[in-house]
Design an enzyme around this catalytic site. Structure first.
Site, PDB file in Angstrom:
ATOM      1  N   ARG A  35      27.776  36.402  37.646  1.00  0.00           N
ATOM      2  CA  ARG A  35      28.271  37.152  38.805  1.00  0.00           C
ATOM      3  C   ARG A  35      27.345  38.356  38.990  1.00  0.00           C
ATOM      4  O   ARG A  35      27.067  39.081  38.035  1.00  0.00           O
ATOM      5  CB  ARG A  35      29.693  37.651  38.570  1.00  0.00           C
ATOM      6  CG  ARG A  35      30.177  38.544  39.727  1.00  0.00           C
ATOM      7  CD  ARG A  35      31.430  39.330  39.381  1.00  0.00           C
ATOM      8  NE  ARG A  35      32.554  38.481  39.094  1.00  0.00           N
ATOM      9  CZ  ARG A  35      33.558  38.819  38.277  1.00  0.00           C
ATOM     10  NH1 ARG A  35      33.541  39.966  37.639  1.00  0.00           N
ATOM     11  NH2 ARG A  35      34.561  37.998  38.074  1.00  0.00           N
TER      12      ARG A  35
ATOM     13  N   ASP B  55      33.803  40.208  32.474  1.00  0.00           N
ATOM     14  CA  ASP B  55      33.473  41.307  33.390  1.00  0.00           C
ATOM     15  C   ASP B  55      32.505  42.256  32.682  1.00  0.00           C
ATOM     16  O   ASP B  55      32.485  42.337  31.453  1.00  0.00           O
ATOM     17  CB  ASP B  55      34.743  42.107  33.741  1.00  0.00           C
ATOM     18  CG  ASP B  55      35.623  41.404  34.764  1.00  0.00           C
ATOM     19  OD1 ASP B  55      35.197  40.396  35.345  1.00  0.00           O
ATOM     20  OD2 ASP B  55      36.756  41.879  34.977  1.00  0.00           O
TER      21      ASP B  55
HETATM   22  C1  LIG Z   1      34.660  39.630  42.684  1.00  0.00           C
HETATM   23  C2  LIG Z   1      34.156  40.954  42.231  1.00  0.00           C
HETATM   24  C3  LIG Z   1      34.021  41.208  40.888  1.00  0.00           C
HETATM   25  C4  LIG Z   1      33.519  42.433  40.429  1.00  0.00           C
HETATM   26  N1  LIG Z   1      33.298  42.630  39.094  1.00  0.00           N
HETATM   27  C5  LIG Z   1      32.711  43.772  38.677  1.00  0.00           C
HETATM   28  C6  LIG Z   1      32.332  43.948  37.310  1.00  0.00           C
HETATM   29  O1  LIG Z   1      32.535  43.081  36.457  1.00  0.00           O
HETATM   30  N2  LIG Z   1      31.752  45.126  36.963  1.00  0.00           N
HETATM   31  C7  LIG Z   1      31.496  46.124  37.879  1.00  0.00           C
HETATM   32  O2  LIG Z   1      30.927  47.158  37.506  1.00  0.00           O
HETATM   33  N3  LIG Z   1      31.855  45.970  39.177  1.00  0.00           N
HETATM   34  C8  LIG Z   1      32.447  44.834  39.593  1.00  0.00           C
HETATM   35  N4  LIG Z   1      32.776  44.679  40.917  1.00  0.00           N
HETATM   36  C9  LIG Z   1      32.722  45.847  41.835  1.00  0.00           C
HETATM   37  C10 LIG Z   1      31.374  45.977  42.480  1.00  0.00           C
HETATM   38  O3  LIG Z   1      30.436  46.377  41.516  1.00  0.00           O
HETATM   39  C11 LIG Z   1      31.402  47.013  43.617  1.00  0.00           C
HETATM   40  O4  LIG Z   1      31.782  48.255  43.125  1.00  0.00           O
HETATM   41  C12 LIG Z   1      32.341  46.659  44.758  1.00  0.00           C
HETATM   42  O5  LIG Z   1      32.310  45.282  45.023  1.00  0.00           O
HETATM   43  C13 LIG Z   1      31.907  47.379  46.045  1.00  0.00           C
HETATM   44  O6  LIG Z   1      30.585  47.033  46.351  1.00  0.00           O
HETATM   45  P1  LIG Z   1      30.170  46.199  47.652  1.00  0.00           P
HETATM   46  O7  LIG Z   1      29.025  45.312  47.255  1.00  0.00           O
HETATM   47  O8  LIG Z   1      31.324  45.519  48.238  1.00  0.00           O
HETATM   48  O9  LIG Z   1      29.516  47.277  48.610  1.00  0.00           O
HETATM   49  P2  LIG Z   1      30.116  48.614  49.231  1.00  0.00           P
HETATM   50  O10 LIG Z   1      28.975  49.230  49.946  1.00  0.00           O
HETATM   51  O11 LIG Z   1      30.814  49.436  48.201  1.00  0.00           O
HETATM   52  O12 LIG Z   1      31.202  48.097  50.238  1.00  0.00           O
HETATM   53  C14 LIG Z   1      30.849  47.411  51.430  1.00  0.00           C
HETATM   54  C15 LIG Z   1      32.036  47.477  52.365  1.00  0.00           C
HETATM   55  O13 LIG Z   1      33.128  46.740  51.788  1.00  0.00           O
HETATM   56  C16 LIG Z   1      34.346  47.420  52.007  1.00  0.00           C
HETATM   57  N5  LIG Z   1      34.934  47.806  50.722  1.00  0.00           N
HETATM   58  C17 LIG Z   1      34.325  47.868  49.529  1.00  0.00           C
HETATM   59  N6  LIG Z   1      35.195  48.225  48.562  1.00  0.00           N
HETATM   60  C18 LIG Z   1      36.385  48.415  49.183  1.00  0.00           C
HETATM   61  C19 LIG Z   1      37.693  48.795  48.750  1.00  0.00           C
HETATM   62  N7  LIG Z   1      37.966  49.063  47.479  1.00  0.00           N
HETATM   63  N8  LIG Z   1      38.679  48.858  49.678  1.00  0.00           N
HETATM   64  C20 LIG Z   1      38.440  48.585  50.982  1.00  0.00           C
HETATM   65  N9  LIG Z   1      37.231  48.222  51.452  1.00  0.00           N
HETATM   66  C21 LIG Z   1      36.220  48.141  50.577  1.00  0.00           C
HETATM   67  C22 LIG Z   1      34.042  48.623  52.862  1.00  0.00           C
HETATM   68  O14 LIG Z   1      34.176  48.255  54.210  1.00  0.00           O
HETATM   69  C23 LIG Z   1      32.586  48.881  52.568  1.00  0.00           C
HETATM   70  O15 LIG Z   1      31.946  49.549  53.603  1.00  0.00           O
HETATM   71  C24 LIG Z   1      33.207  43.440  41.382  1.00  0.00           C
HETATM   72  C25 LIG Z   1      33.333  43.180  42.743  1.00  0.00           C
HETATM   73  C26 LIG Z   1      33.771  41.956  43.180  1.00  0.00           C
HETATM   74  C27 LIG Z   1      33.821  41.687  44.645  1.00  0.00           C
END
Ligand SMILES: Cc1cc2nc3c(=O)[nH]c(=O)nc-3n(C[C@H](O)[C@H](O)[C@H](O)COP(=O)(O)OP(=O)(O)OC[C@H]3O[C@@H](n4cnc5c(N)ncnc54)[C@H](O)[C@@H]3O)c2cc1C
Length: 305
Positions: free
Chosen positions: A175, A125
């Site tokens: 990723r 990560d």
């Molecule tokens: C498999 C995976 C691994 C990840 N690994 C890392 C990593 O190693 N390092 C790192 O910095 N970040 C990591 N992340 C987090 C990532 O960087 C984002 O902060 C997170 O995925 C939200 O971004 P989004 O692209 O979904 O967009 P957003 O604009 O944040 O979300 C889009 C939509 O998804 C839904 N949503 C998003 N988050 C949530 C929540 N917590 N609860 C409910 N609904 C939600 C909402 O409807 C939102 O409108 C990871 C995410 C995923 C999916």
């Protein structure tokens, strides 16, 4: 985010732990390995793969880091015995990065070696910007030896396109996510649309460089852009996967699976669920609704894992 949502986020540190726990139950598979493996079995049954993450970060105690390594070694054995479709994700600050980089590298190496013996895979990560160089250095040291490691790039980081150029493409598995930590503008893109733009640029670069892309997002706009890129580059199914977090947007998960894409769900578990849960709650624009639901005794929507 609504004014009330912002208020709830700002007062999260004051929110009672049991309340955070109620809301967090949707994002965390439980405290034990058995609970996490049961969640993976359910996911596999629905056609999704999983990546298991032992919760914990910023460890300052060597014994705690060593215990985390041993937990990962037990995980590989359980995944194999139970024939689950799962790999692991890990945070280097759980494995002692803030204690000593060499110690942390040795810990990652034990995990990579155990995974290699069982034909499994290890995702490093990406944490906050103070850890980026060390994480990439450890990856570059161990990947040529084991060939079963993957890294994460964050679309909000200004350096990401250059980092992708510098990454040896052969056998690489990246990723791509937006990024979750709060970074200064000097090193990170700040606008919502700007981060989306950089995400698409980074994904296109990964695809054209022949890197396996794990597209980690729940943002419908990015899912749409990614499927357009997959289509334009005629990317075979074996060259990419979507990734989503446990507890977030089950409907999108089902849509992607039904469309024939591979999808992996991030399944965190362990006693250290609190910091992870607070981060998830901070990023959720609908947090106010979930906290209020929890307070009044109802589970938030999507409570099933
Ligand atoms: C498999 C995976 C691994 C990840 N690994 C890392 C990593 O190693 N390092 C790192 O910095 N970040 C990591 N992340 C987090 C990532 O960087 C984002 O902060 C997170 O995925 C939200 O971004 P989004 O692209 O979904 O967009 P957003 O604009 O944040 O979300 C889009 C939509 O998804 C839904 N949503 C998003 N988050 C949530 C929540 N917590 N609860 C409910 N609904 C939600 C909402 O409807 C939102 O409108 C990871 C995410 C995923 C999916």
């Amino acid at each position: 985010m609504s004014l009330f949502g912002r208020f709830v986020v700002a007062t999260l540190p004051l929110t009672p732990r049991f309340l955070v726990g109620r809301v967090a139950a949707r994002y965390v598979a439980g405290e034990t390995m058995e609970e996490a493996l049961a969640t993976v079995r359910d996911l596999n049954g629905s056609g999704a793969a999983a990546t298991l993450d032992v919760l914990g970060e910023e460890v300052t105690d060597r014994d705690k880091a060593t215990r985390a390594v041993e937990e990962y070694l037990r995980l590989f054995a359980a995944i194999e015995e139970q024939r689950l479709d799962a790999n692991v994700s890990l945070k280097l600050t759980l494995l002692g990065l803030k204690i000593d980089e060499g110690f942390c590298c040795d810990n990652v190496e034990r995990i990579a070696a155990a995974a290699a013996e069982r034909g499994n895979f290890v995702r490093l990560d990406m944490e906050d910007a103070t850890t980026t160089d060390a994480t990439l250095a450890i990856y570059q040291r161990l990947q040529p030896r084991y060939g079963n490691l993957g890294v994460v790039f964050q679309a909000y980081m200004r350096r990401t396109l250059c980092d992708i150029d510098r990454l040896p493409a052969e056998g690489a598995n990246v990723r791509l996510c937006k990024g979750i930590y709060i970074e200064p503008r000097t090193i990170a893109w700040k606008g919502y649309q700007t981060v989306r733009h950089n995400f698409v640029a980074a994904l296109e670069k990964l695809i054209t460089r022949g890197v396996y892309a794990a597209i980690a997002t729940h943002d419908e706009y990015l899912v749409c852009a990614a499927t357009a890129l997959i289509d334009r580059h005629r990317l075979p199914r074996e060259r990419y996967e979507f990734q989503m977090l446990l507890g977030v947007d089950h409907e999108l998960r089902r849509i992607l699976l039904a469309a024939g894409h591979r999808l992996r769900v991030y399944v965190p578990y362990g006693a250290d669920w609190y910091a992870y849960s607070v981060r998830r709650l901070r990023e959720n624009p609908e947090i106010a609704r979930h906290v209020v639901n929890a307070f009044f005794g109802r589970r938030g929507s999507g409570g099933a894992r």
